[in-house]
Design a protein around this motif. Structure first.
Motif, PDB file in Angstrom:
ATOM      1  N   ALA A 124       0.807  -1.222   0.000  1.00  0.00           N
ATOM      2  CA  ALA A 124       0.000   0.000   0.000  1.00  0.00           C
ATOM      3  C   ALA A 124       0.837   1.267   0.000  1.00  0.00           C
ATOM      4  N   GLY A 125       2.085   1.158  -0.442  1.00  0.00           N
ATOM      5  CA  GLY A 125       2.926   2.341  -0.509  1.00  0.00           C
ATOM      6  C   GLY A 125       3.144   2.958   0.858  1.00  0.00           C
ATOM      7  N   ALA A 126       2.980   4.279   0.928  1.00  0.00           N
ATOM      8  CA  ALA A 126       3.207   4.994   2.180  1.00  0.00           C
ATOM      9  C   ALA A 126       2.195   4.621   3.256  1.00  0.00           C
ATOM     10  N   ARG A 127       1.061   4.012   2.855  1.00  0.00           N
ATOM     11  CA  ARG A 127       0.022   3.639   3.822  1.00  0.00           C
ATOM     12  C   ARG A 127       0.182   2.207   4.340  1.00  0.00           C
ATOM     13  N   THR A 128       1.251   1.547   3.965  1.00  0.00           N
ATOM     14  CA  THR A 128       1.395   0.130   4.284  1.00  0.00           C
ATOM     15  C   THR A 128       1.259  -0.163   5.771  1.00  0.00           C
ATOM     16  N   ALA A 129       1.972   0.570   6.614  1.00  0.00           N
ATOM     17  CA  ALA A 129       1.922   0.303   8.051  1.00  0.00           C
ATOM     18  C   ALA A 129       0.502   0.464   8.587  1.00  0.00           C
ATOM     19  N   ASP A 130      -0.216   1.475   8.114  1.00  0.00           N
ATOM     20  CA  ASP A 130      -1.591   1.693   8.570  1.00  0.00           C
ATOM     21  C   ASP A 130      -2.508   0.554   8.145  1.00  0.00           C
ATOM     22  N   VAL A 131      -2.344   0.079   6.910  1.00  0.00           N
ATOM     23  CA  VAL A 131      -3.172  -1.020   6.416  1.00  0.00           C
ATOM     24  C   VAL A 131      -2.855  -2.299   7.194  1.00  0.00           C
ATOM     25  N   VAL A 132      -1.576  -2.541   7.454  1.00  0.00           N
ATOM     26  CA  VAL A 132      -1.187  -3.716   8.232  1.00  0.00           C
ATOM     27  C   VAL A 132      -1.837  -3.669   9.609  1.00  0.00           C
ATOM     28  N   ALA A 133      -1.774  -2.525  10.268  1.00  0.00           N
ATOM     29  CA  ALA A 133      -2.349  -2.384  11.605  1.00  0.00           C
ATOM     30  C   ALA A 133      -3.843  -2.638  11.594  1.00  0.00           C
ATOM     31  N   SER A 134      -4.525  -2.160  10.566  1.00  0.00           N
ATOM     32  CA  SER A 134      -5.977  -2.332  10.469  1.00  0.00           C
ATOM     33  C   SER A 134      -6.342  -3.799  10.269  1.00  0.00           C
ATOM     34  N   ILE A 139      10.791   0.344   8.252  1.00  0.00           N
ATOM     35  CA  ILE A 139      10.807  -1.088   8.545  1.00  0.00           C
ATOM     36  C   ILE A 139      10.292  -1.334   9.956  1.00  0.00           C
ATOM     37  N   ALA A 140      10.786  -0.537  10.912  1.00  0.00           N
ATOM     38  CA  ALA A 140      10.353  -0.683  12.306  1.00  0.00           C
ATOM     39  C   ALA A 140       8.864  -0.409  12.447  1.00  0.00           C
ATOM     40  N   ALA A 141       8.376   0.599  11.727  1.00  0.00           N
ATOM     41  CA  ALA A 141       6.952   0.948  11.806  1.00  0.00           C
ATOM     42  C   ALA A 141       6.083  -0.170  11.249  1.00  0.00           C
ATOM     43  N   THR A 142       6.528  -0.801  10.167  1.00  0.00           N
ATOM     44  CA  THR A 142       5.756  -1.878   9.556  1.00  0.00           C
ATOM     45  C   THR A 142       5.720  -3.104  10.466  1.00  0.00           C
ATOM     46  N   ILE A 143       6.849  -3.408  11.103  1.00  0.00           N
ATOM     47  CA  ILE A 143       6.883  -4.533  12.039  1.00  0.00           C
ATOM     48  C   ILE A 143       6.014  -4.248  13.257  1.00  0.00           C
ATOM     49  N   GLN A 144       6.118  -3.035  13.771  1.00  0.00           N
ATOM     50  CA  GLN A 144       5.329  -2.663  14.944  1.00  0.00           C
ATOM     51  C   GLN A 144       3.836  -2.693  14.632  1.00  0.00           C
ATOM     52  N   ALA A 145       3.477  -2.406  13.390  1.00  0.00           N
ATOM     53  CA  ALA A 145       2.067  -2.413  12.992  1.00  0.00           C
ATOM     54  C   ALA A 145       1.497  -3.830  12.967  1.00  0.00           C
ATOM     55  N   GLY A 146       2.388  -4.831  12.875  1.00  0.00           N
ATOM     56  CA  GLY A 146       1.898  -6.203  12.906  1.00  0.00           C
ATOM     57  C   GLY A 146       2.348  -7.088  11.773  1.00  0.00           C
ATOM     58  N   ALA A 147       3.269  -6.622  10.930  1.00  0.00           N
ATOM     59  CA  ALA A 147       3.753  -7.457   9.831  1.00  0.00           C
ATOM     60  C   ALA A 147       4.625  -8.583  10.371  1.00  0.00           C
ATOM     61  N   ASP A 148       4.398  -9.788   9.873  1.00  0.00           N
ATOM     62  CA  ASP A 148       5.207 -10.945  10.279  1.00  0.00           C
ATOM     63  C   ASP A 148       6.495 -11.037   9.487  1.00  0.00           C
ATOM     64  N   ALA A 149       6.452 -10.626   8.226  1.00  0.00           N
ATOM     65  CA  ALA A 149       7.619 -10.677   7.351  1.00  0.00           C
ATOM     66  C   ALA A 149       7.619  -9.447   6.459  1.00  0.00           C
ATOM     67  N   LEU A 150       8.782  -9.131   5.916  1.00  0.00           N
ATOM     68  CA  LEU A 150       8.946  -7.901   5.138  1.00  0.00           C
ATOM     69  C   LEU A 150       9.462  -8.200   3.740  1.00  0.00           C
ATOM     70  N   ARG A 200      -4.508  -6.363  11.079  1.00  0.00           N
ATOM     71  CA  ARG A 200      -4.110  -7.107  12.265  1.00  0.00           C
ATOM     72  C   ARG A 200      -5.170  -7.029  13.372  1.00  0.00           C
ATOM     73  N   ILE A 201      -5.858  -5.905  13.478  1.00  0.00           N
ATOM     74  CA  ILE A 201      -6.920  -5.767  14.480  1.00  0.00           C
ATOM     75  C   ILE A 201      -8.033  -6.776  14.227  1.00  0.00           C
ATOM     76  N   HIS A 202      -8.436  -6.913  12.955  1.00  0.00           N
ATOM     77  CA  HIS A 202      -9.544  -7.805  12.599  1.00  0.00           C
ATOM     78  C   HIS A 202      -9.118  -9.273  12.526  1.00  0.00           C
ATOM     79  N   HIS A 203      -7.853  -9.497  12.164  1.00  0.00           N
ATOM     80  CA  HIS A 203      -7.383 -10.872  11.946  1.00  0.00           C
ATOM     81  C   HIS A 203      -6.014 -11.058  12.595  1.00  0.00           C
ATOM     82  N   PRO A 204      -5.987 -11.234  13.900  1.00  0.00           N
ATOM     83  CA  PRO A 204      -4.702 -11.384  14.604  1.00  0.00           C
ATOM     84  C   PRO A 204      -3.936 -12.639  14.206  1.00  0.00           C
ATOM     85  N   GLU A 205      -4.638 -13.600  13.596  1.00  0.00           N
ATOM     86  CA  GLU A 205      -3.986 -14.875  13.273  1.00  0.00           C
ATOM     87  C   GLU A 205      -3.439 -14.946  11.855  1.00  0.00           C
TER      88      GLU A 205
END
Length: 253
Positions: free
Chosen positions: A186-196, A217-228, A198-203
């Protein structure tokens, strides 16, 4: 008789072969106790950022993957230390391309099988062929509907990665269709989309683009990404830098 010295084609010369990592094989141990072995011709320029090491990872058939090198460059694929390759390209998927990349890849290859320009039954057929060739997973582009994801999941026994660009009803349908991994691009919105998501689907396993900086990279991981996914420099970019050094550009005062 000529007294010209003989030249070995394989002798090391730091002045010429500046891409060479070391003149001799290197063995060392990191501060965390990991033993590290480098070959004479190992190139360090296509290595993933160290900041990706804290990602939790996605385990696929016993192998934990934290980083995907997003490239189809055979030379880069051969030299990167990413845990896996994300080989998605903007052309109609062809098995011969998959086979060529599998020849040089030393790590699991996740290959694009369409979903944008290539649609419908051909996507599923390409997924089946990719599995038979030895691909570790297949990636379906964002425009593909959930029905395509489901059909591919039913046809192959390797992970189907569904690419999404936002957290919306279409993404929800792809998750419910059985996508093994969600790839957020999602480009610059990737971390936000990941966080959203992750809220609905923690698994749900989430792969996401990490960006070009340690901060992103840190922001994307913190948002809930498992891999980059990480985009390494192309062979052309690296060659340009190398040629500049050959010419001595930037060395003159």
């Amino acid at each position: 008789m000529s007294t010209r010295p003989s030249i070995s084609l394989f002798s090391s010369s730091e002045a010429v072969a500046i891409e060479q990592h070391s003149a001799t094989p290197s063995v060392s141990r990191t501060s965390t106790g990991t033993a590290r072995v480098e070959g004479r011709l190992t190139s360090p320029v296509a290595r993933v950022p160290e900041s990706t090491a804290v990602a939790g990872g996605i385990t696929v058939k016993g192998h934990t993957i934290r980083t995907f090198a997003y490239t189809t460059d055979a030379a880069v694929i051969r030299n990167t230390n990413a845990d896996a390759i994300l080989a998605v390209y903007p052309f109609t998927g062809e098995p011969v391309i998959t086979q060529a990349l599998l020849t040089v890849a030393q790590q699991p290859l996740f290959v694009g099988v369409g979903g944008g320009t290539t649609t419908g039954t051909r996507v599923v057929e390409l997924a089946m062929v990719a599995e038979m060739q030895g691909a570790a997973g297949v990636v379906i582009n964002a425009p593909a509907p959930a029905e395509t994801i489901e059909a591919a999941m039913n046809a192959v026994d390797i992970p189907v990665v569904a690419t999404v660009t936002s957290d919306d009803e279409i993404t929800e349908e792809k998750i419910l269709a059985g996508a093994a991994i969600i790839n957020v691009a999602a480009g610059a919105r990737t971390a936000d989309v990941v966080a959203s998501i992750r809220i609905h689907h923690p698994e749900v396993p989430i792969l996401a683009s990490g960006g070009a900086t340690d901060e992103s990279i840190a922001a994307t991981i913190q948002a809930g990404a498992d891999a980059l996914s990480w985009t390494p420099p192309s062979a052309q970019q690296l060659q340009s830098v190398m040629m500049a050094r050959y010419r001595g550009d930037g060395l003159k005062q």
